[in-house]
Structures are given as C-alpha cells and as structure tokens.
Design a protein around this motif. Sequence first.
Motif, PDB file in Angstrom:
ATOM      1  N   ASP A  47       0.810  -1.223   0.000  1.00  0.00           N
ATOM      2  CA  ASP A  47       0.000   0.000   0.000  1.00  0.00           C
ATOM      3  C   ASP A  47       0.844   1.274   0.000  1.00  0.00           C
ATOM      4  N   ASP A  48       1.968   1.283   0.738  1.00  0.00           N
ATOM      5  CA  ASP A  48       2.826   2.480   0.762  1.00  0.00           C
ATOM      6  C   ASP A  48       3.326   2.842  -0.627  1.00  0.00           C
ATOM      7  N   ASP A  49       3.658   1.823  -1.432  1.00  0.00           N
ATOM      8  CA  ASP A  49       4.117   2.071  -2.804  1.00  0.00           C
ATOM      9  C   ASP A  49       3.010   2.713  -3.630  1.00  0.00           C
ATOM     10  N   VAL A  50       1.794   2.201  -3.480  1.00  0.00           N
ATOM     11  CA  VAL A  50       0.655   2.724  -4.248  1.00  0.00           C
ATOM     12  C   VAL A  50       0.334   4.145  -3.789  1.00  0.00           C
ATOM     13  N   VAL A  51       0.430   4.401  -2.473  1.00  0.00           N
ATOM     14  CA  VAL A  51       0.200   5.757  -1.950  1.00  0.00           C
ATOM     15  C   VAL A  51       1.214   6.716  -2.567  1.00  0.00           C
ATOM     16  N   ASP A  52       2.471   6.291  -2.691  1.00  0.00           N
ATOM     17  CA  ASP A  52       3.496   7.141  -3.317  1.00  0.00           C
ATOM     18  C   ASP A  52       3.130   7.472  -4.760  1.00  0.00           C
ATOM     19  N   VAL A  53       2.651   6.475  -5.495  1.00  0.00           N
ATOM     20  CA  VAL A  53       2.247   6.693  -6.892  1.00  0.00           C
ATOM     21  C   VAL A  53       1.092   7.698  -6.953  1.00  0.00           C
ATOM     22  N   VAL A  54       0.098   7.528  -6.082  1.00  0.00           N
ATOM     23  CA  VAL A  54      -1.062   8.431  -6.062  1.00  0.00           C
ATOM     24  C   VAL A  54      -0.611   9.840  -5.688  1.00  0.00           C
ATOM     25  N   ARG A  55       0.257   9.945  -4.686  1.00  0.00           N
ATOM     26  CA  ARG A  55       0.768  11.245  -4.247  1.00  0.00           C
ATOM     27  C   ARG A  55       1.497  11.981  -5.380  1.00  0.00           C
ATOM     28  N   LYS A  56       2.317  11.243  -6.133  1.00  0.00           N
ATOM     29  CA  LYS A  56       3.038  11.842  -7.262  1.00  0.00           C
ATOM     30  C   LYS A  56       2.072  12.298  -8.346  1.00  0.00           C
ATOM     31  N   ALA A  57       1.017  11.515  -8.575  1.00  0.00           N
ATOM     32  CA  ALA A  57       0.018  11.883  -9.577  1.00  0.00           C
ATOM     33  C   ALA A  57      -0.692  13.176  -9.168  1.00  0.00           C
ATOM     34  N   ILE A  58      -1.001  13.303  -7.879  1.00  0.00           N
ATOM     35  CA  ILE A  58      -1.653  14.513  -7.375  1.00  0.00           C
ATOM     36  C   ILE A  58      -0.703  15.699  -7.501  1.00  0.00           C
ATOM     37  N   LYS A  59       0.556  15.494  -7.160  1.00  0.00           N
ATOM     38  CA  LYS A  59       1.553  16.571  -7.242  1.00  0.00           C
ATOM     39  C   LYS A  59       1.681  17.068  -8.679  1.00  0.00           C
ATOM     40  N   ARG A  60       1.727  16.130  -9.635  1.00  0.00           N
ATOM     41  CA  ARG A  60       1.820  16.529 -11.051  1.00  0.00           C
ATOM     42  C   ARG A  60       0.622  17.377 -11.452  1.00  0.00           C
ATOM     43  N   ARG A  61      -0.542  17.006 -10.968  1.00  0.00           N
ATOM     44  CA  ARG A  61      -1.751  17.765 -11.312  1.00  0.00           C
ATOM     45  C   ARG A  61      -1.736  19.152 -10.689  1.00  0.00           C
ATOM     46  N   ARG A  62      -1.240  19.255  -9.450  1.00  0.00           N
ATOM     47  CA  ARG A  62      -1.133  20.577  -8.817  1.00  0.00           C
ATOM     48  C   ARG A  62      -0.177  21.476  -9.595  1.00  0.00           C
ATOM     49  N   GLU A  63       0.930  20.901 -10.049  1.00  0.00           N
ATOM     50  CA  GLU A  63       1.883  21.680 -10.842  1.00  0.00           C
ATOM     51  C   GLU A  63       1.247  22.120 -12.157  1.00  0.00           C
ATOM     52  N   ALA A  64       0.467  21.241 -12.756  1.00  0.00           N
ATOM     53  CA  ALA A  64      -0.217  21.577 -14.007  1.00  0.00           C
ATOM     54  C   ALA A  64      -1.229  22.693 -13.774  1.00  0.00           C
ATOM     55  N   VAL A  65      -1.936  22.647 -12.637  1.00  0.00           N
ATOM     56  CA  VAL A  65      -2.908  23.699 -12.307  1.00  0.00           C
ATOM     57  C   VAL A  65      -2.204  25.049 -12.257  1.00  0.00           C
ATOM     58  N   GLU A  66      -1.041  25.098 -11.600  1.00  0.00           N
ATOM     59  CA  GLU A  66      -0.286  26.354 -11.515  1.00  0.00           C
ATOM     60  C   GLU A  66       0.081  26.867 -12.899  1.00  0.00           C
ATOM     61  N   MET A  67       0.568  25.966 -13.755  1.00  0.00           N
ATOM     62  CA  MET A  67       0.968  26.384 -15.104  1.00  0.00           C
ATOM     63  C   MET A  67      -0.226  26.873 -15.910  1.00  0.00           C
ATOM     64  N   TYR A  68      -1.349  26.144 -15.819  1.00  0.00           N
ATOM     65  CA  TYR A  68      -2.539  26.557 -16.566  1.00  0.00           C
ATOM     66  C   TYR A  68      -3.077  27.886 -16.041  1.00  0.00           C
TER      67      TYR A  68
END
Length: 149
Positions: A47-68
């Motif tokens: 589960d910790d590995d999957v949480v890391d993947v989800v966290r990175k996906a959320i982080k990428r989206r937050r960065e995209a929000v800033e750029m947009y």
Amino acid sequence: MAALLDRLQGDLTAARKAQDKSLTLVLGTTIAEARNREIELRRELVDDDVVDVVRKAIKRRREAVEMYDKAGRADLAEKERAEGTMLERYLPAQVDDAELRAAVRAAIQGGATNIGAVMGKVMPQFKGRAEGGTINAIAREELARQSTG
C-alpha cells in the motif's frame, strides 16, 4: 497484492460501467503508473508504494494547475484540479499540524539542529500521511523560534 491497488481496480471497473470517462481515465492512468512502479521495483507493490504513486500523480496535477493558471487556461486548470480531487480520496487520512509540530519539536529537542536533520527524523514517522512541504515549513518555523528564543 496491495489492498489500495485492488480498490483502485474495483473503482475503475465501476467507473467504466457508469461510463464516467474522466474517472476512468484518471484511475486507468494511475493504475498503469502503479504497474510501472511494480516493474521498476521488481516486486509486488504494498500500500505504501501505491500511496506514493497516487501522491506523485496529485503533485503533477497541482503543478499543471499552476501552469494553466499562469497561462490563463482556467478550463484546463479546473480539469486538473478535479482529477487531483478524485485521487485524494485514495490517500490515508492526513495528520493535523499540531501533531506534526509536536514531532518536529521532539526532533529538535532530540538534538536535530538543522532542517535536514529534523526532516530526516520526522518524515519517516508520517510517510504517506503528511506532505513534505508542510513538515518542512513547520520545521523551519520551529528552528527559527529555537535560534531567536
């Protein structure tokens, strides 16, 4: 297999049946990223590995929000924001700031005198339950308070 990955897979099936295109895309992409991580690690995910993947996906989206937002593309920023919100429900409950602050103070009292030492002691305690940036900000505040107080 990780229970969280099973949950993602089940929700993906439900989203497909409901013909929810955006959720299907988000979950499908996240599951693919988790599978890639599994190949990378050469072992079954926990589960910790999957949480890391989800966290990175959320982080990428937050960065995209800033750029947009900077580019004046509110429509795309809102889409990314919505996808981030969809993924946040798969994260474990977040720790409140008071608990983080107590752990940071304990690390400082335990001899951690710089930001690296504090982060090194505190991050493992809250892995997957608190953002590194939040812990870092609290650690900087507390270290500043120690040096002036």
